[in-house]
Design a protein around this motif. Structure first.
Motif, mmCIF file in Angstrom:
data_model
loop_
_atom_site.group_PDB
_atom_site.id
_atom_site.type_symbol
_atom_site.label_atom_id
_atom_site.label_comp_id
_atom_site.label_asym_id
_atom_site.label_seq_id
_atom_site.Cartn_x
_atom_site.Cartn_y
_atom_site.Cartn_z
ATOM 1 N N MET A 1 0.773 -0.992 -0.033
ATOM 2 C CA MET A 1 -0.038 -0.095 -0.030
ATOM 3 C C MET A 1 0.834 1.154 -0.047
ATOM 4 S SD MET A 1 -2.693 1.040 3.018
ATOM 5 C CE MET A 1 -3.562 2.505 3.000
ATOM 6 N N THR A 2 0.516 2.203 -0.939
ATOM 7 C CA THR A 2 1.378 3.434 -0.772
ATOM 8 C C THR A 2 0.828 4.330 -0.014
ATOM 9 O OG1 THR A 2 1.931 3.079 -3.021
ATOM 10 C CG2 THR A 2 2.136 5.320 -2.414
ATOM 11 N N VAL A 3 1.487 5.199 0.854
ATOM 12 C CA VAL A 3 0.997 6.116 1.932
ATOM 13 C C VAL A 3 1.184 7.482 1.331
ATOM 14 C CG1 VAL A 3 1.728 7.172 3.962
ATOM 15 C CG2 VAL A 3 1.854 4.512 3.833
ATOM 16 N N ASP A 4 0.051 8.215 1.575
ATOM 17 C CA ASP A 4 0.208 9.707 1.202
ATOM 18 C C ASP A 4 0.720 10.493 2.003
ATOM 19 O OD1 ASP A 4 -0.592 12.067 -0.238
ATOM 20 O OD2 ASP A 4 -2.539 12.033 0.764
ATOM 21 N N LEU A 5 2.046 10.398 1.928
ATOM 22 C CA LEU A 5 3.013 11.001 2.864
ATOM 23 C C LEU A 5 3.930 11.802 2.095
ATOM 24 C CD1 LEU A 5 3.785 11.287 6.062
ATOM 25 C CD2 LEU A 5 5.404 9.199 5.151
ATOM 26 N N ASP A 6 3.981 13.343 2.209
ATOM 27 C CA ASP A 6 4.890 13.852 1.554
ATOM 28 C C ASP A 6 5.621 14.901 2.601
ATOM 29 O OD1 ASP A 6 6.115 15.671 -0.421
ATOM 30 O OD2 ASP A 6 4.608 17.261 -0.558
ATOM 31 N N VAL A 7 6.875 14.515 2.748
ATOM 32 C CA VAL A 7 8.017 15.189 3.591
ATOM 33 C C VAL A 7 9.181 15.574 2.855
ATOM 34 C CG1 VAL A 7 9.498 14.809 5.735
ATOM 35 C CG2 VAL A 7 7.245 13.349 5.417
ATOM 36 N N PRO A 8 9.135 16.776 2.415
ATOM 37 C CA PRO A 8 10.433 17.371 1.517
ATOM 38 C C PRO A 8 11.699 17.022 2.162
ATOM 39 C CG PRO A 8 8.694 19.115 2.204
ATOM 40 C CD PRO A 8 8.560 18.060 3.143
ATOM 41 N N GLU A 9 12.589 16.787 1.169
ATOM 42 C CA GLU A 9 14.034 16.441 1.778
ATOM 43 C C GLU A 9 14.550 17.697 2.470
ATOM 44 O OE1 GLU A 9 18.378 16.130 -0.597
ATOM 45 O OE2 GLU A 9 16.522 15.517 -1.441
ATOM 46 N N GLY A 10 15.210 17.446 3.537
ATOM 47 C CA GLY A 10 15.815 18.675 4.425
ATOM 48 C C GLY A 10 14.846 19.117 5.607
ATOM 49 N N ILE A 11 13.747 18.525 5.596
ATOM 50 C CA ILE A 11 13.281 19.074 6.822
ATOM 51 C C ILE A 11 13.371 18.094 7.864
ATOM 52 C CG2 ILE A 11 11.093 17.546 6.404
ATOM 53 C CD1 ILE A 11 9.206 19.874 7.106
ATOM 54 N N ARG A 12 13.290 18.909 9.195
ATOM 55 C CA ARG A 12 13.866 18.117 10.282
ATOM 56 C C ARG A 12 12.397 17.651 10.983
ATOM 57 N NH1 ARG A 12 17.958 22.641 12.584
ATOM 58 N NH2 ARG A 12 19.516 22.267 11.098
ATOM 59 N N ARG A 13 12.443 16.315 11.517
ATOM 60 C CA ARG A 13 11.623 15.642 12.028
ATOM 61 C C ARG A 13 11.959 15.229 13.427
ATOM 62 N NH1 ARG A 13 7.755 18.016 10.243
ATOM 63 N NH2 ARG A 13 6.985 17.294 8.305
ATOM 64 N N HIS A 14 11.093 15.385 14.519
ATOM 65 C CA HIS A 14 11.478 14.677 15.865
ATOM 66 C C HIS A 14 10.675 13.209 15.944
ATOM 67 C CE1 HIS A 14 11.192 15.062 20.329
ATOM 68 N NE2 HIS A 14 12.410 14.718 20.271
ATOM 69 N N GLN B 1 5.999 3.496 0.285
ATOM 70 C CA GLN B 1 5.345 2.010 0.170
ATOM 71 C C GLN B 1 5.436 1.324 1.775
ATOM 72 O OE1 GLN B 1 4.163 0.728 -2.673
ATOM 73 N NE2 GLN B 1 3.408 -0.877 -1.377
ATOM 74 N N GLU B 2 4.145 1.295 2.344
ATOM 75 C CA GLU B 2 3.969 0.792 3.454
ATOM 76 C C GLU B 2 4.299 -0.585 3.592
ATOM 77 O OE1 GLU B 2 0.292 0.603 7.006
ATOM 78 O OE2 GLU B 2 0.111 1.864 5.137
ATOM 79 N N SER B 3 4.866 -1.125 4.835
ATOM 80 C CA SER B 3 5.014 -2.595 4.977
ATOM 81 C C SER B 3 4.742 -2.613 6.604
ATOM 82 C CB SER B 3 6.544 -2.864 4.606
ATOM 83 O OG SER B 3 6.748 -4.055 5.109
ATOM 84 N N ALA B 4 3.850 -3.475 6.851
ATOM 85 C CA ALA B 4 3.450 -3.836 8.044
ATOM 86 C C ALA B 4 3.040 -2.556 9.146
ATOM 87 C CB ALA B 4 4.712 -4.637 8.953
ATOM 88 N N ALA C 1 23.955 9.224 6.374
ATOM 89 C CA ALA C 1 22.395 8.932 6.447
ATOM 90 C C ALA C 1 22.182 7.310 7.063
ATOM 91 C CB ALA C 1 21.969 9.148 5.123
ATOM 92 N N SER C 2 21.041 7.290 7.624
ATOM 93 C CA SER C 2 20.796 5.726 8.131
ATOM 94 C C SER C 2 19.231 5.795 7.711
ATOM 95 C CB SER C 2 21.075 5.721 9.662
ATOM 96 O OG SER C 2 20.450 6.439 10.397
ATOM 97 N N ASN C 3 18.818 4.442 7.667
ATOM 98 C CA ASN C 3 17.335 3.909 7.563
ATOM 99 C C ASN C 3 16.639 3.817 8.978
ATOM 100 O OD1 ASN C 3 17.161 4.370 4.543
ATOM 101 N ND2 ASN C 3 18.560 2.622 4.541
ATOM 102 N N ALA C 4 15.292 4.183 9.079
ATOM 103 C CA ALA C 4 14.549 3.623 9.978
ATOM 104 C C ALA C 4 13.465 3.414 9.688
ATOM 105 C CB ALA C 4 14.897 4.203 11.385
ATOM 106 N N ARG C 5 12.382 2.599 10.052
ATOM 107 C CA ARG C 5 11.206 2.510 9.964
ATOM 108 C C ARG C 5 10.457 3.236 10.888
ATOM 109 N NH1 ARG C 5 9.147 -3.412 10.151
ATOM 110 N NH2 ARG C 5 10.128 -3.553 11.872
ATOM 111 N N LEU C 6 9.188 4.177 10.427
ATOM 112 C CA LEU C 6 8.560 4.827 11.100
ATOM 113 C C LEU C 6 7.247 4.738 10.899
ATOM 114 C CD1 LEU C 6 8.437 7.785 12.636
ATOM 115 C CD2 LEU C 6 8.707 8.712 10.344
ATOM 116 N N SER C 7 6.219 4.922 11.869
ATOM 117 C CA SER C 7 4.899 4.973 11.665
ATOM 118 C C SER C 7 4.339 6.190 11.035
ATOM 119 C CB SER C 7 4.223 4.888 13.036
ATOM 120 O OG SER C 7 2.815 5.072 12.834
#
Length: 75
Positions: A1-14, A42-45, A67-73
């Motif tokens: 399932m594709t998630v409707d999520l738009d996070v621009p590159e360079g934005i900071r997230r807590h 692409q959503e997974s679990a 850079a590193s990868n992490a899964r996020l809700s």
């Protein structure tokens, strides 16, 4: 399932403890501030992959390290 999520590159997230998974099946036990490099929509679990740079506390050039990868809700 594709998630409707738009996070621009360079934005900071807590990212809050328990809401992101840096290692397989092991939720994070701490909060982290990251500069987003990419979000894989692409959503997974129930999670999406986020690639970003960790922002060190008190570091003026936040997010310039590797850079590193992490899964996020996405919710």
């Amino acid at each position: 399932m594709t998630v409707d999520l738009d996070v621009p590159e360079g934005i900071r997230r807590h990212l809050l403890a328990g809401e992101w998974i840096p290692n397989p099946d092991q939720p994070a036990d701490h909060d982290e501030l990251v500069t987003v490099v990419a979000v894989y929509r692409q959503e997974s679990a129930g999670m999406v992959w986020v690639k970003g740079n960790v922002c060190g506390h008190g570091v003026p050039d936040c997010g310039t390290g590797p850079a590193s990868n992490a899964r996020l809700s996405p919710r």
